[in-house]
Write a protein that holds these residues in place. Structure first.
Motif, PDB file in Angstrom:
ATOM      1  N   SER A 290      -0.819  -0.022  -0.234  1.00 33.39           N
ATOM      2  CA  SER A 290      -0.332   0.821   0.505  1.00 33.39           C
ATOM      3  C   SER A 290      -0.816   1.520   1.518  1.00 33.39           C
ATOM      4  O   SER A 290      -2.376   1.585   1.512  1.00 33.39           O
ATOM      5  CB  SER A 290       0.634   1.851  -0.158  1.00 33.39           C
ATOM      6  N   GLY A 291      -0.562   2.087   2.767  1.00 35.31           N
ATOM      7  CA  GLY A 291      -1.298   2.669   3.669  1.00 35.31           C
ATOM      8  C   GLY A 291      -1.904   1.684   4.597  1.00 35.31           C
ATOM      9  O   GLY A 291      -1.130   0.755   4.984  1.00 35.31           O
ATOM     10  N   GLY A 292      -3.023   1.728   5.036  1.00 39.57           N
ATOM     11  CA  GLY A 292      -3.613   1.091   5.988  1.00 39.57           C
ATOM     12  C   GLY A 292      -3.374   1.473   7.303  1.00 39.57           C
ATOM     13  O   GLY A 292      -2.334   2.250   7.601  1.00 39.57           O
ATOM     14  N   LEU A 293      -3.583   0.531   8.339  1.00 38.17           N
ATOM     15  CA  LEU A 293      -3.542   1.010   9.913  1.00 38.17           C
ATOM     16  C   LEU A 293      -2.101   1.007  10.227  1.00 38.17           C
ATOM     17  O   LEU A 293      -1.400   1.784  10.781  1.00 38.17           O
ATOM     18  CB  LEU A 293      -4.334  -0.195  10.695  1.00 38.17           C
ATOM     19  N   LEU A 294      -1.228  -0.107   9.835  1.00 41.91           N
ATOM     20  CA  LEU A 294       0.277  -0.275  10.005  1.00 41.91           C
ATOM     21  C   LEU A 294       1.008   0.649   9.118  1.00 41.91           C
ATOM     22  O   LEU A 294       2.059   0.611   9.330  1.00 41.91           O
ATOM     23  CB  LEU A 294       0.524  -1.384  10.297  1.00 41.91           C
TER      24      LEU A 294
ATOM     25  N   ARG B 278       3.188  -5.985  -1.953  1.00 48.67           N
ATOM     26  CA  ARG B 278       3.175  -6.021  -3.530  1.00 48.67           C
ATOM     27  C   ARG B 278       3.005  -7.634  -3.746  1.00 48.67           C
ATOM     28  O   ARG B 278       3.671  -8.577  -3.247  1.00 48.67           O
ATOM     29  CB  ARG B 278       4.429  -5.536  -4.023  1.00 48.67           C
ATOM     30  N   ALA B 279       2.382  -7.746  -4.949  1.00 47.48           N
ATOM     31  CA  ALA B 279       2.290  -9.355  -5.516  1.00 47.48           C
ATOM     32  C   ALA B 279       2.091  -9.080  -6.873  1.00 47.48           C
ATOM     33  O   ALA B 279       1.743  -8.151  -7.339  1.00 47.48           O
ATOM     34  CB  ALA B 279       0.986  -9.835  -4.848  1.00 47.48           C
ATOM     35  N   GLU B 280       2.642 -10.140  -7.729  1.00 47.46           N
ATOM     36  CA  GLU B 280       2.301 -10.163  -9.239  1.00 47.46           C
ATOM     37  C   GLU B 280       1.853 -11.673  -9.398  1.00 47.46           C
ATOM     38  O   GLU B 280       1.870 -12.568  -8.887  1.00 47.46           O
ATOM     39  CB  GLU B 280       3.816  -9.832  -9.771  1.00 47.46           C
TER      40      GLU B 280
ATOM     41  N   HIS C 154      -4.664   1.859   0.236  1.00 46.57           N
ATOM     42  CA  HIS C 154      -4.680   2.407  -1.438  1.00 46.57           C
ATOM     43  C   HIS C 154      -4.035   1.005  -2.064  1.00 46.57           C
ATOM     44  O   HIS C 154      -3.055   0.548  -1.716  1.00 46.57           O
ATOM     45  CB  HIS C 154      -4.014   3.468  -1.222  1.00 46.57           C
ATOM     46  N   TYR C 155      -4.747   1.118  -3.317  1.00 48.51           N
ATOM     47  CA  TYR C 155      -4.251   0.024  -3.943  1.00 48.51           C
ATOM     48  C   TYR C 155      -3.869   0.672  -5.592  1.00 48.51           C
ATOM     49  O   TYR C 155      -4.410   1.610  -5.956  1.00 48.51           O
ATOM     50  CB  TYR C 155      -5.331  -1.009  -4.358  1.00 48.51           C
ATOM     51  N   THR C 156      -2.636  -0.086  -6.198  1.00 48.46           N
ATOM     52  CA  THR C 156      -2.175   0.610  -7.553  1.00 48.46           C
ATOM     53  C   THR C 156      -2.127  -0.549  -8.172  1.00 48.46           C
ATOM     54  O   THR C 156      -1.368  -1.528  -7.875  1.00 48.46           O
ATOM     55  CB  THR C 156      -0.911   1.170  -7.434  1.00 48.46           C
ATOM     56  N   LEU C 157      -2.962  -0.901  -9.462  1.00 49.85           N
ATOM     57  CA  LEU C 157      -3.262  -1.770 -10.470  1.00 49.85           C
ATOM     58  C   LEU C 157      -2.451  -1.507 -11.410  1.00 49.85           C
ATOM     59  O   LEU C 157      -2.747  -0.545 -12.141  1.00 49.85           O
ATOM     60  CB  LEU C 157      -4.488  -2.436 -10.444  1.00 49.85           C
ATOM     61  N   THR C 158      -1.377  -2.497 -11.836  1.00 53.52           N
ATOM     62  CA  THR C 158      -0.906  -2.370 -13.141  1.00 53.52           C
ATOM     63  C   THR C 158      -0.919  -3.677 -14.021  1.00 53.52           C
ATOM     64  O   THR C 158      -0.785  -4.764 -13.444  1.00 53.52           O
ATOM     65  CB  THR C 158       0.455  -1.973 -12.968  1.00 53.52           C
ATOM     66  N   VAL C 159      -1.783  -3.559 -15.152  1.00 52.55           N
ATOM     67  CA  VAL C 159      -1.766  -4.607 -16.012  1.00 52.55           C
ATOM     68  C   VAL C 159      -1.044  -4.465 -17.301  1.00 52.55           C
ATOM     69  O   VAL C 159      -1.229  -3.737 -18.035  1.00 52.55           O
ATOM     70  CB  VAL C 159      -3.252  -4.970 -16.225  1.00 52.55           C
ATOM     71  N   ASP C 160      -0.152  -5.452 -17.622  1.00 54.60           N
ATOM     72  CA  ASP C 160       0.715  -5.579 -18.744  1.00 54.60           C
ATOM     73  C   ASP C 160       1.528  -3.998 -18.800  1.00 54.60           C
ATOM     74  O   ASP C 160       2.210  -3.591 -17.884  1.00 54.60           O
ATOM     75  CB  ASP C 160       0.276  -6.071 -19.964  1.00 54.60           C
TER      76      ASP C 160
ATOM     77  N   VAL D  35      -3.748   1.885 -12.312  1.00 58.16           N
ATOM     78  CA  VAL D  35      -5.232   2.298 -11.887  1.00 58.16           C
ATOM     79  C   VAL D  35      -5.015   2.390 -10.355  1.00 58.16           C
ATOM     80  O   VAL D  35      -4.722   1.217  -9.820  1.00 58.16           O
ATOM     81  CB  VAL D  35      -6.174   1.355 -12.328  1.00 58.16           C
ATOM     82  N   GLU D  36      -5.565   3.122  -9.708  1.00 55.09           N
ATOM     83  CA  GLU D  36      -5.622   3.373  -8.432  1.00 55.09           C
ATOM     84  C   GLU D  36      -7.094   3.236  -7.983  1.00 55.09           C
ATOM     85  O   GLU D  36      -7.843   3.890  -8.542  1.00 55.09           O
ATOM     86  CB  GLU D  36      -4.875   4.567  -7.870  1.00 55.09           C
ATOM     87  N   PHE D  37      -7.282   2.620  -6.810  1.00 50.63           N
ATOM     88  CA  PHE D  37      -8.470   2.535  -5.874  1.00 50.63           C
ATOM     89  C   PHE D  37      -8.192   2.493  -4.462  1.00 50.63           C
ATOM     90  O   PHE D  37      -7.392   2.188  -3.955  1.00 50.63           O
ATOM     91  CB  PHE D  37      -9.530   1.670  -6.619  1.00 50.63           C
ATOM     92  N   THR D  38      -9.189   2.644  -3.704  1.00 51.09           N
ATOM     93  CA  THR D  38      -9.054   2.761  -2.271  1.00 51.09           C
ATOM     94  C   THR D  38     -10.123   2.032  -1.408  1.00 51.09           C
ATOM     95  O   THR D  38     -11.292   2.069  -1.690  1.00 51.09           O
ATOM     96  CB  THR D  38      -8.998   4.438  -1.780  1.00 51.09           C
ATOM     97  N   ASP D  39      -9.591   1.461  -0.256  1.00 46.67           N
ATOM     98  CA  ASP D  39     -10.676   0.929   0.636  1.00 46.67           C
ATOM     99  C   ASP D  39     -10.971   1.532   1.685  1.00 46.67           C
ATOM    100  O   ASP D  39     -10.023   2.333   2.281  1.00 46.67           O
ATOM    101  CB  ASP D  39      -9.849  -0.525   0.882  1.00 46.67           C
TER     102      ASP D  39
END
Length: 91
Positions: free
Chosen positions: A8-12, A17-19, A57-63, A68-72
């Motif tokens: 989410s976020g970013g310039l635009l 979302r992908a799985e 901004h990234y949100t990672l969900t595993v099973d 977990v969130e992290f940002t570029d």
């Protein structure tokens, strides 16, 4: 392993979302290794310094684990590779 990644976020401000189901991928074992590495580093403090306007901004969900969130910018190698492989985005 089932991996869900939301950007989410970013310039635009466009969300993406992908799985990925690692059992159905030829690179599944490598993808699992990256996901475990990102999860293990989740307790480490983020890079210091001012934030960047329009950062992704990234949100990672595993099973069924908590997300977990992290940002570029400032992605670790494992986070970057996971984004590239799951979202199909290169940097």
């Amino acid at each position: 392993m089932h991996i869900r990644l939301l950007r989410s976020g970013g310039l635009l401000g466009v969300s993406r979302r992908a799985e990925a189901d690692t059992a159905a991928r030829p690179d599944g074992a490598a993808l699992e290794g990256l996901a475990y590495e990102v999860l293990a580093a989740a307790d480490e403090p983020p890079p210091s310094g001012p934030g960047v306007p329009d950062a992704s901004h990234y949100t990672l969900t595993v099973d069924d684990r908590p997300p977990v969130e992290f940002t570029d910018p400032g992605l670790t190698d494992a986070q970057l590779q996971l984004v590239e492989r799951v979202l199909g985005e290169g940097y």
